[in-house]
Design a protein around this motif. Sequence first.
Motif, PDB file in Angstrom:
ATOM      1  N   LEU A 277     -42.243  59.433 -90.473  1.00 36.33           N
ATOM      2  CA  LEU A 277     -40.824  59.133 -90.699  1.00 36.33           C
ATOM      3  C   LEU A 277     -39.900  59.764 -89.658  1.00 36.33           C
ATOM      4  O   LEU A 277     -38.705  59.500 -89.640  1.00 36.33           O
ATOM      5  N   GLY A 278     -40.457  60.592 -88.782  1.00 35.93           N
ATOM      6  CA  GLY A 278     -39.635  61.261 -87.770  1.00 35.93           C
ATOM      7  C   GLY A 278     -39.109  60.297 -86.716  1.00 35.93           C
ATOM      8  O   GLY A 278     -39.550  59.143 -86.628  1.00 35.93           O
ATOM      9  N   ASP A 279     -38.157  60.754 -85.910  1.00 35.84           N
ATOM     10  CA  ASP A 279     -37.500  59.892 -84.923  1.00 35.84           C
ATOM     11  C   ASP A 279     -38.470  59.299 -83.914  1.00 35.84           C
ATOM     12  O   ASP A 279     -38.266  58.190 -83.427  1.00 35.84           O
ATOM     13  N   ALA A 280     -39.535  60.052 -83.597  1.00 34.03           N
ATOM     14  CA  ALA A 280     -40.471  59.582 -82.570  1.00 34.03           C
ATOM     15  C   ALA A 280     -41.413  58.490 -83.084  1.00 34.03           C
ATOM     16  O   ALA A 280     -42.136  57.876 -82.306  1.00 34.03           O
ATOM     17  N   SER A 281     -41.392  58.259 -84.387  1.00 30.61           N
ATOM     18  CA  SER A 281     -42.361  57.318 -84.952  1.00 30.61           C
ATOM     19  C   SER A 281     -41.898  55.872 -84.846  1.00 30.61           C
ATOM     20  O   SER A 281     -40.784  55.533 -85.254  1.00 30.61           O
ATOM     21  N   PRO A 282     -42.751  54.990 -84.322  1.00 24.36           N
ATOM     22  CA  PRO A 282     -42.372  53.574 -84.230  1.00 24.36           C
ATOM     23  C   PRO A 282     -42.360  52.868 -85.588  1.00 24.36           C
ATOM     24  O   PRO A 282     -41.911  51.743 -85.684  1.00 24.36           O
ATOM     25  N   VAL A 283     -42.858  53.538 -86.611  1.00 25.85           N
ATOM     26  CA  VAL A 283     -42.912  52.879 -87.931  1.00 25.85           C
ATOM     27  C   VAL A 283     -41.999  53.579 -88.952  1.00 25.85           C
ATOM     28  O   VAL A 283     -42.133  53.384 -90.147  1.00 25.85           O
ATOM     29  N   LYS A 284     -41.055  54.396 -88.423  1.00 26.59           N
ATOM     30  CA  LYS A 284     -40.270  55.237 -89.345  1.00 26.59           C
ATOM     31  C   LYS A 284     -39.483  54.436 -90.389  1.00 26.59           C
ATOM     32  O   LYS A 284     -39.209  54.931 -91.480  1.00 26.59           O
ATOM     33  N   ASP A 285     -39.133  53.178 -90.066  1.00 24.05           N
ATOM     34  CA  ASP A 285     -38.355  52.383 -91.024  1.00 24.05           C
ATOM     35  C   ASP A 285     -39.239  51.627 -92.011  1.00 24.05           C
ATOM     36  O   ASP A 285     -38.746  50.998 -92.932  1.00 24.05           O
ATOM     37  N   ASP A 286     -40.548  51.689 -91.796  1.00 28.84           N
ATOM     38  CA  ASP A 286     -41.439  50.874 -92.625  1.00 28.84           C
ATOM     39  C   ASP A 286     -42.063  51.640 -93.788  1.00 28.84           C
ATOM     40  O   ASP A 286     -42.738  51.051 -94.622  1.00 28.84           O
ATOM     41  N   TYR A 287     -41.869  52.945 -93.808  1.00 26.67           N
ATOM     42  CA  TYR A 287     -42.574  53.733 -94.829  1.00 26.67           C
ATOM     43  C   TYR A 287     -41.628  54.471 -95.760  1.00 26.67           C
ATOM     44  O   TYR A 287     -40.514  54.833 -95.385  1.00 26.67           O
ATOM     45  N   GLN A 288     -42.127  54.701 -96.965  1.00 24.84           N
ATOM     46  CA  GLN A 288     -41.394  55.507 -97.938  1.00 24.84           C
ATOM     47  C   GLN A 288     -42.243  56.699 -98.335  1.00 24.84           C
ATOM     48  O   GLN A 288     -43.466  56.596 -98.397  1.00 24.84           O
ATOM     49  N   PHE A 289     -41.564  57.787 -98.625  1.00 26.90           N
ATOM     50  CA  PHE A 289     -42.257  59.027 -98.943  1.00 26.90           C
ATOM     51  C   PHE A 289     -42.086  59.379-100.425  1.00 26.90           C
ATOM     52  O   PHE A 289     -41.009  59.249-100.982  1.00 26.90           O
ATOM     53  N   PHE A 290     -43.168  59.803-101.052  1.00 24.60           N
ATOM     54  CA  PHE A 290     -43.112  60.229-102.450  1.00 24.60           C
ATOM     55  C   PHE A 290     -43.855  61.555-102.629  1.00 24.60           C
ATOM     56  O   PHE A 290     -45.028  61.646-102.283  1.00 24.60           O
ATOM     57  N   ALA A 291     -43.157  62.541-103.170  1.00 27.03           N
ATOM     58  CA  ALA A 291     -43.837  63.800-103.513  1.00 27.03           C
ATOM     59  C   ALA A 291     -44.327  63.655-104.949  1.00 27.03           C
ATOM     60  O   ALA A 291     -43.558  63.301-105.838  1.00 27.03           O
ATOM     61  N   MET A 292     -45.607  63.904-105.164  1.00 21.07           N
ATOM     62  CA  MET A 292     -46.183  63.634-106.486  1.00 21.07           C
ATOM     63  C   MET A 292     -45.546  64.468-107.595  1.00 21.07           C
ATOM     64  O   MET A 292     -45.475  64.045-108.736  1.00 21.07           O
ATOM     65  N   LYS A 293     -45.076  65.669-107.232  1.00 25.58           N
ATOM     66  CA  LYS A 293     -44.506  66.524-108.287  1.00 25.58           C
ATOM     67  C   LYS A 293     -43.200  65.951-108.857  1.00 25.58           C
ATOM     68  O   LYS A 293     -42.782  66.341-109.940  1.00 25.58           O
ATOM     69  N   ASP A 294     -42.574  65.018-108.124  1.00 24.68           N
ATOM     70  CA  ASP A 294     -41.336  64.403-108.620  1.00 24.68           C
ATOM     71  C   ASP A 294     -41.589  63.276-109.613  1.00 24.68           C
ATOM     72  O   ASP A 294     -40.645  62.685-110.131  1.00 24.68           O
ATOM     73  N   PHE A 295     -42.849  62.952-109.850  1.00 24.71           N
ATOM     74  CA  PHE A 295     -43.145  61.813-110.717  1.00 24.71           C
ATOM     75  C   PHE A 295     -43.801  62.251-112.027  1.00 24.71           C
ATOM     76  O   PHE A 295     -44.512  63.258-112.058  1.00 24.71           O
ATOM     77  N   SER A 296     -43.551  61.463-113.074  1.00 23.83           N
ATOM     78  CA  SER A 296     -44.184  61.754-114.362  1.00 23.83           C
ATOM     79  C   SER A 296     -45.667  61.398-114.262  1.00 23.83           C
ATOM     80  O   SER A 296     -46.058  60.591-113.409  1.00 23.83           O
ATOM     81  N   PRO A 297     -46.491  61.993-115.130  1.00 21.99           N
ATOM     82  CA  PRO A 297     -47.915  61.633-115.106  1.00 21.99           C
ATOM     83  C   PRO A 297     -48.127  60.125-115.235  1.00 21.99           C
ATOM     84  O   PRO A 297     -49.009  59.561-114.591  1.00 21.99           O
ATOM     85  N   ARG A 298     -47.269  59.462-116.022  1.00 20.07           N
ATOM     86  CA  ARG A 298     -47.443  58.022-116.196  1.00 20.07           C
ATOM     87  C   ARG A 298     -47.156  57.274-114.892  1.00 20.07           C
ATOM     88  O   ARG A 298     -47.893  56.365-114.500  1.00 20.07           O
TER      89      ARG A 298
END
Lengths: 169, 343
Positions: free
Chosen positions: B51-72
């Motif tokens: 996702l950094g500026d140098a990445s050619p795919v920075k606009d194509d990906y989304q980031f998820f930290a697992m601790k922010d999500f419910s077990p479900r």
Amino acid sequence: MLCQECQKRPATVHMTKIINNKKTELHLCEECAEKRNDFNWFTPFSINDLFNSLMDTGIPSMAIDRKSNLYCNSCGMDYSQFKKTGRLGCPMCYKAFNNQLLPIIRRIQKGTQHIGKIPKKAGSELNVYREIQKLKAQLKKAVEREAFEEAAELRDRIRELEKRQSQEN
Amino acid sequence: MRWIREEGPLGDVVLSSRIRFARNLADSPFPPNMNEAIADAVVQRVRASILGDASPVKDDYQFFAMKDFSPRDRQIMVEKHLASPDLMEHPERAALLVDKSEQISIMINEEDHIRMQCICPGYQLDEAWHSLDNIDDIIESQLPYSFDENLGYLTCCPTNVGTGMRASIMMHLPGLVITGNMNSIIQAISKIGLTVRGLYGEGSEAIGNIYQISNQITLGVSEEEIISNLKAIAQQIIEKERMAREALVQNGGIKFKDNIWRALGTLTHAQIIDMREFMTLISKVRLGVDMGIIEGVSSKQLTEIMILGQPAHLSKYYQEELASISGDLDIIRAKMIKEKLNV
């Protein structure tokens, strides 16, 4: 022989079970065999069991290691811990436990030489490293031949490459 | 996910093709041996490589930290095959990067620092490989991979060392199961360095006649060889599966058709369907659709229903209805099927 279960089809699956020294034999047809749980091929099979069995099959060096309490200098992982979990502690563990791991790797893999993808960056370092090794061998020969001019040239090229190597790191 | 939404090449037998790479950073301990601070640092570095500026795919990906999500919600990612069950064992350290088409996902701090995978619909191993190879290069241009000139990519478990690659094909094989050929195929496959698993990978049971076939050996073979070996075997299995299906239709006659139509009848009219019955019925109906016996239902629809019928999906998308029936998933599953098939 007819299947013991249905008494209709010929028995094509034969199994001998020994539990607590008690032997039972089963002769079944494929259909009945499939219905029985004894023939569940999908028993989940853990990697830990695999490693334990691989390591307890009498490779002589293993017995010595049990006493010597081998560990990785880089991450502190104990070799006996690896034997329990099948998981290494860090990339340097491969060096620390090299003598123990290679026979295991040889068994579970096809040889011990990677022939697949080489990463571009780590790979260019690898290429530089290989080049340096080659030049060092040439240098040694040149010195032996007392070809000092050639040796000096080789030494300069090695220095240049080593400088590049340390910059990249 | 594309493999759920679309039917790919040889879709009558092959549901999806998947390539996975295991990669690690040279300077950090492997995830099972790391503390929170190191885990965080690895997550941030891998995140920045995509996702950094140098990445050619920075606009194509989304980031998820697992601790922010419910077990479900985490389970939903597993049911969609975006992440492995193992990633969710340690939500406090784990994260996920997913591309917009949900075809490529990059797991951070599973067993290895990076486990990236690409899943394509149908029989498309080469496509999956090329896409993943590209992402691998992008990450590698930013981060120091742990690579050894002899052992290749170093991984937490020596079973993945070398290429770090697992190639797998998910197949629907009712013909081979019904004709009693599956066990001998499984045995033969395991003799040539391949393994067979269920719908959800390692340790999962093969329900609904769905099998994943993948390479076991990762060192001493090249990526191309792994893929071509798997393809050679897959092609034979596809051919045998099709022969078995033809034989079933030829020899089974009206009884075979009756069995298929009854499955559709039960699937669309039952009021309570448990997981096992559900997967069995879906398999029969899919076979009917692929053999041209059933019309008006597509195998694409069936794949979608199969995923929606998994526990976490049901409990998320039918939250309100579930409360009124004391959380009985088997009842809501039957209801979902009717809705999706417009009965």
